[in-house]
Design a protein around this motif. Structure first.
Motif, PDB file in Angstrom:
ATOM      1  N   UNK A   1      10.013  -4.129  -5.179  1.00 42.14           N
ATOM      2  CA  UNK A   1       9.275  -4.597  -4.881  1.00 42.14           C
ATOM      3  C   UNK A   1       8.640  -3.940  -6.315  1.00 42.14           C
ATOM      4  N   UNK A   2       7.125  -5.526  -6.918  1.00 41.94           N
ATOM      5  CA  UNK A   2       5.519  -5.231  -7.860  1.00 41.94           C
ATOM      6  C   UNK A   2       4.875  -3.968  -7.998  1.00 41.94           C
ATOM      7  N   UNK A   3       4.932  -3.259  -6.395  1.00 41.04           N
ATOM      8  CA  UNK A   3       3.718  -1.798  -6.564  1.00 41.04           C
ATOM      9  C   UNK A   3       4.939  -0.901  -6.542  1.00 41.04           C
ATOM     10  N   UNK A   4       6.035  -1.300  -6.654  1.00 43.51           N
ATOM     11  CA  UNK A   4       6.716  -0.252  -6.741  1.00 43.51           C
ATOM     12  C   UNK A   4       7.566  -0.261  -7.755  1.00 43.51           C
ATOM     13  N   UNK A   5       7.645  -0.959  -8.658  1.00 44.42           N
ATOM     14  CA  UNK A   5       8.161  -1.445  -9.836  1.00 44.42           C
ATOM     15  C   UNK A   5       6.669  -1.231 -11.176  1.00 44.42           C
ATOM     16  N   UNK A   6       5.856  -1.345 -10.260  1.00 42.23           N
ATOM     17  CA  UNK A   6       4.406  -0.453 -11.185  1.00 42.23           C
ATOM     18  C   UNK A   6       3.584  -0.417 -10.843  1.00 42.23           C
ATOM     19  N   UNK A   7       2.705  -0.367  -9.750  1.00 45.37           N
ATOM     20  CA  UNK A   7       1.688   0.074  -8.920  1.00 45.37           C
ATOM     21  C   UNK A   7       0.822  -0.629  -8.316  1.00 45.37           C
ATOM     22  N   UNK A   8       0.017  -0.352  -7.458  1.00 42.31           N
ATOM     23  CA  UNK A   8      -0.542  -1.583  -6.424  1.00 42.31           C
ATOM     24  C   UNK A   8      -1.589  -2.291  -6.589  1.00 42.31           C
ATOM     25  N   UNK A   9      -2.706  -1.864  -7.722  1.00 45.20           N
ATOM     26  CA  UNK A   9      -3.548  -2.466  -8.673  1.00 45.20           C
ATOM     27  C   UNK A   9      -2.907  -3.628  -9.298  1.00 45.20           C
ATOM     28  N   UNK A  10      -1.039  -3.410 -10.317  1.00 47.89           N
ATOM     29  CA  UNK A  10      -1.043  -4.241 -10.699  1.00 47.89           C
ATOM     30  C   UNK A  10       0.182  -5.444 -10.213  1.00 47.89           C
ATOM     31  N   UNK A  11       0.569  -5.092  -8.671  1.00 42.55           N
ATOM     32  CA  UNK A  11       0.595  -5.687  -7.333  1.00 42.55           C
ATOM     33  C   UNK A  11       0.064  -6.841  -7.131  1.00 42.55           C
ATOM     34  N   UNK A  12      -1.166  -6.474  -6.342  1.00 44.01           N
ATOM     35  CA  UNK A  12      -1.973  -6.894  -6.323  1.00 44.01           C
ATOM     36  C   UNK A  12      -3.129  -8.295  -7.465  1.00 44.01           C
ATOM     37  N   UNK A  13      -2.923  -7.983  -8.987  1.00 40.29           N
ATOM     38  CA  UNK A  13      -3.225  -8.063  -9.778  1.00 40.29           C
ATOM     39  C   UNK A  13      -2.230 -10.134 -10.508  1.00 40.29           C
ATOM     40  N   UNK A  14      -1.282  -9.298  -9.790  1.00 36.33           N
ATOM     41  CA  UNK A  14      -0.180 -10.227 -10.567  1.00 36.33           C
ATOM     42  C   UNK A  14      -0.503 -11.802  -9.068  1.00 36.33           C
ATOM     43  N   UNK A  15      -0.205 -10.927  -8.001  1.00 41.34           N
ATOM     44  CA  UNK A  15      -0.388 -11.794  -6.594  1.00 41.34           C
ATOM     45  C   UNK A  15      -1.691 -13.283  -7.126  1.00 41.34           C
ATOM     46  N   UNK A  16      -2.961 -12.409  -7.822  1.00 42.90           N
ATOM     47  CA  UNK A  16      -4.239 -12.991  -7.326  1.00 42.90           C
ATOM     48  C   UNK A  16      -3.729 -14.445  -9.380  1.00 42.90           C
ATOM     49  N   UNK A  17      -3.168 -13.502  -9.536  1.00 40.97           N
ATOM     50  CA  UNK A  17      -2.989 -14.375 -10.729  1.00 40.97           C
ATOM     51  C   UNK A  17      -1.661 -15.643 -10.888  1.00 40.97           C
ATOM     52  N   UNK A  18      -0.553 -15.105 -10.005  1.00 40.07           N
ATOM     53  CA  UNK A  18       0.018 -16.467  -9.269  1.00 40.07           C
ATOM     54  C   UNK A  18      -0.824 -16.985  -8.571  1.00 40.07           C
ATOM     55  N   UNK A  19      -1.122 -16.799  -7.566  1.00 39.19           N
ATOM     56  CA  UNK A  19      -1.764 -18.150  -7.147  1.00 39.19           C
ATOM     57  C   UNK A  19      -2.675 -18.727  -7.324  1.00 39.19           C
ATOM     58  N   UNK A  20      -3.647 -18.455  -8.731  1.00 35.33           N
ATOM     59  CA  UNK A  20      -4.417 -19.357  -9.474  1.00 35.33           C
ATOM     60  C   UNK A  20      -3.350 -20.309 -10.193  1.00 35.33           C
ATOM     61  N   UNK A  21      -2.559 -19.520 -10.668  1.00 33.82           N
ATOM     62  CA  UNK A  21      -2.054 -20.419 -11.460  1.00 33.82           C
ATOM     63  C   UNK A  21      -1.227 -21.838 -10.544  1.00 33.82           C
ATOM     64  N   UNK A  22      -1.117 -21.456  -9.347  1.00 33.11           N
ATOM     65  CA  UNK A  22      -0.868 -22.825  -9.147  1.00 33.11           C
ATOM     66  C   UNK A  22      -1.307 -23.781  -9.000  1.00 33.11           C
ATOM     67  N   UNK A  23      -3.345 -23.469  -8.637  1.00 34.29           N
ATOM     68  CA  UNK A  23      -3.630 -24.400  -9.164  1.00 34.29           C
ATOM     69  C   UNK A  23      -3.848 -25.614  -9.808  1.00 34.29           C
TER      70      UNK A  23
END
Length: 255
Positions: free
Chosen positions: A64-86
């Motif tokens: 999972x993303x937080x395992x491959x990188x870290x929790x902060x990166x995973x949170x930001x990745x999720x945030x960015x994916x949500x906003x790019x959808x809109x």
């Protein structure tokens, strides 16, 4: 973001494209909507996998993303994916009124009235004194999983200005059948095939369709839901055969 959105069945995007095809929506606009729902779905998985939520270390056969990188990166990745959808929905080549309706429906399906509420109910259920009953499980899953399925299946008629009711009924059956199949895979599935950990629900003592209904009754209910979903496609005749096949796939899949 690319890593998180890779792989998967693309089922939600498929529903968008098929519902758009049934309503003669321009392919470019349909692809924008299909990409948007995949981005929202990928964001939800990244955040669901975090230690504070489902705490999973495997997704689609990869860390999972937080395992491959870290929790902060995973949170930001999720945030960015949500906003790019809109962003993609806002840029779709559609009539402004229909585009606004599509965006409004996405906000409701993915937010505090839909998927996020479903996830909140799921988390709350883990520490509840009394396990959820069957109607509560159905409501939870209709929000957590079903809301995005409904958005996907009704995107075509919304973009075309047509009645979304038949495809909303289709999505309701499909979404619950999909979740029952997931519950069955958590018991019978193979980790190498599913691409994620299995047996977690039973270990956590989590109420599921299978734990409440039993394995075979749950399987029968999934079949009934698929039949109802297929019946909802009657107005489209043979043109909707791909959607019928998708519904049958949902309960026969191994991942």
């Amino acid at each position: 973001m690319r890593y998180a959105a890779g792989g998967g069945k693309r089922l939600r995007a498929f529903l968008v494209l098929e519902s758009a095809r049934l309503h003669d929506v321009a392919p470019a606009a349909a692809l924008d909507a299909a990409a948007a729902i995949e981005a929202v779905h990928a964001y939800s998985l990244v955040h669901d996998d975090l230690p504070a939520m489902d705490d999973d270390d495997l997704r689609r056969g990869l860390p999972t993303v937080h395992v491959k990188w870290d929790e902060a990166t995973a949170i930001l990745v999720g945030d960015a994916l949500q906003t790019v959808a809109f962003e993609w929905l806002a840029g779709a080549q559609l009539d402004a009124t229909r585009k606004a309706e599509l965006i409004l429906r996405m906000a409701r399906a993915a937010g505090g009235q839909g998927m996020v509420l479903g996830q909140a109910l799921d988390i709350a259920a883990e520490t509840a004194a009394v396990p959820l009953d069957l109607p509560e499980i159905k409501r939870l899953q209709a929000l957590k999983t079903g809301a995005l399925f409904e958005w996907s299946a009704t995107a075509g008629p919304v973009m075309a200005g047509a009645d979304p009711a038949p495809l909303a009924r289709y999505a309701a059956g499909l979404g619950l059948a999909f979740q029952i199949a997931d519950d069955i895979l958590d018991i019978e599935g193979d980790e190498a095939q599913t691409g994620k950990r299995v047996g977690k629900d039973a270990e956590a003592g989590k109420a599921t369709f299978v734990s409440l209904m039993g394995l075979e009754p749950a399987r029968a209910e999934a079949t009934r839901l698929v039949e109802d979903a297929c019946e909802a496609l009657h107005p489209y005749g043979a043109l909707a055969e791909n959607l019928r096949e998708a519904a049958r796939f949902v309960i026969s899949r191994r991942s």
